[in-house]
Design a protein around this motif. Structure first.
Motif, PDB file in Angstrom:
ATOM      1  N   UNK A  10       1.022  -1.209   0.223  1.00  0.00           N
ATOM      2  CA  UNK A  10       0.553   0.110   0.699  1.00  0.00           C
ATOM      3  C   UNK A  10       0.843   1.217  -0.194  1.00  0.00           C
ATOM      4  N   UNK A  11       1.973   1.752   0.741  1.00  0.00           N
ATOM      5  CA  UNK A  11       2.148   2.491   0.481  1.00  0.00           C
ATOM      6  C   UNK A  11       3.160   3.247  -0.697  1.00  0.00           C
ATOM      7  N   UNK A  12       4.247   1.800  -1.191  1.00  0.00           N
ATOM      8  CA  UNK A  12       4.575   2.356  -2.444  1.00  0.00           C
ATOM      9  C   UNK A  12       3.628   2.445  -3.484  1.00  0.00           C
ATOM     10  N   UNK A  13       2.433   2.243  -3.921  1.00  0.00           N
ATOM     11  CA  UNK A  13       1.879   2.428  -4.231  1.00  0.00           C
ATOM     12  C   UNK A  13       0.431   4.068  -3.556  1.00  0.00           C
ATOM     13  N   UNK A  14       0.506   4.303  -2.836  1.00  0.00           N
ATOM     14  CA  UNK A  14       0.171   5.126  -2.374  1.00  0.00           C
ATOM     15  C   UNK A  14       1.217   6.994  -3.094  1.00  0.00           C
ATOM     16  N   UNK A  15       2.620   6.143  -2.451  1.00  0.00           N
ATOM     17  CA  UNK A  15       3.761   7.693  -2.967  1.00  0.00           C
ATOM     18  C   UNK A  15       3.843   7.460  -4.226  1.00  0.00           C
ATOM     19  N   UNK A  16       3.659   6.363  -5.227  1.00  0.00           N
ATOM     20  CA  UNK A  16       3.166   6.802  -6.351  1.00  0.00           C
ATOM     21  C   UNK A  16       2.322   7.794  -6.834  1.00  0.00           C
ATOM     22  N   UNK A  17       0.960   7.091  -5.915  1.00  0.00           N
ATOM     23  CA  UNK A  17      -0.143   8.179  -7.056  1.00  0.00           C
ATOM     24  C   UNK A  17      -0.195   9.271  -6.844  1.00  0.00           C
ATOM     25  N   UNK A  18       0.508   9.409  -4.984  1.00  0.00           N
ATOM     26  CA  UNK A  18       0.969  11.175  -4.802  1.00  0.00           C
ATOM     27  C   UNK A  18       1.965  11.851  -5.548  1.00  0.00           C
ATOM     28  N   UNK A  19       3.204  11.242  -6.061  1.00  0.00           N
ATOM     29  CA  UNK A  19       4.460  11.219  -7.039  1.00  0.00           C
ATOM     30  C   UNK A  19       3.340  12.498  -8.403  1.00  0.00           C
ATOM     31  N   UNK A  20       2.548  10.774  -8.885  1.00  0.00           N
ATOM     32  CA  UNK A  20       2.254  11.362 -10.075  1.00  0.00           C
ATOM     33  C   UNK A  20       1.200  12.362 -10.063  1.00  0.00           C
ATOM     34  N   UNK A  21       0.005  12.580  -8.658  1.00  0.00           N
ATOM     35  CA  UNK A  21      -0.680  13.697  -8.384  1.00  0.00           C
ATOM     36  C   UNK A  21      -0.177  15.391  -8.674  1.00  0.00           C
ATOM     37  N   UNK A  22       1.364  15.442  -8.168  1.00  0.00           N
ATOM     38  CA  UNK A  22       2.065  16.251  -7.180  1.00  0.00           C
ATOM     39  C   UNK A  22       2.926  16.710  -8.841  1.00  0.00           C
ATOM     40  N   UNK A  23       3.078  15.986  -9.851  1.00  0.00           N
ATOM     41  CA  UNK A  23       3.696  16.243 -11.145  1.00  0.00           C
ATOM     42  C   UNK A  23       2.282  17.053 -11.538  1.00  0.00           C
ATOM     43  N   UNK A  24       1.188  16.647 -11.733  1.00  0.00           N
ATOM     44  CA  UNK A  24      -0.110  16.653 -12.912  1.00  0.00           C
ATOM     45  C   UNK A  24      -0.419  17.869 -12.037  1.00  0.00           C
ATOM     46  N   UNK A  25       0.024  18.136 -10.624  1.00  0.00           N
ATOM     47  CA  UNK A  25      -0.948  19.587 -10.888  1.00  0.00           C
ATOM     48  C   UNK A  25      -0.441  20.268 -10.644  1.00  0.00           C
TER      49      UNK A  25
END
Length: 64
Positions: A10-25
């Protein structure tokens, strides 16, 4: 316990989603001309959808 629901997964998946979200935002904020509350809300929503799709696409290509 299924690997997908394991706490270690769960932690790596959440980290990846957060990184993608930050870059796209950030990209959204760079590309718009006016920064008001509505634009931030729309950008955050679009970035969240894009982050989920980017993670799904990466997982489909790498078979992880």
């Amino acid at each position: 316990m299924n690997r997908r629901t394991a706490p270690r997964a769960v932690l790596p998946a959440a980290g990846e989603l957060l990184a993608w979200w930050a870059a796209l935002a950030l990209l959204w904020l760079v590309l718009i001309t006016t920064v008001d509350t509505l634009e931030r809300i729309v950008g955050a929503g679009c970035a969240a959808v894009g982050a989920v799709l980017a993670r799904a696409g990466r997982r489909a290509v790498t078979w992880r």
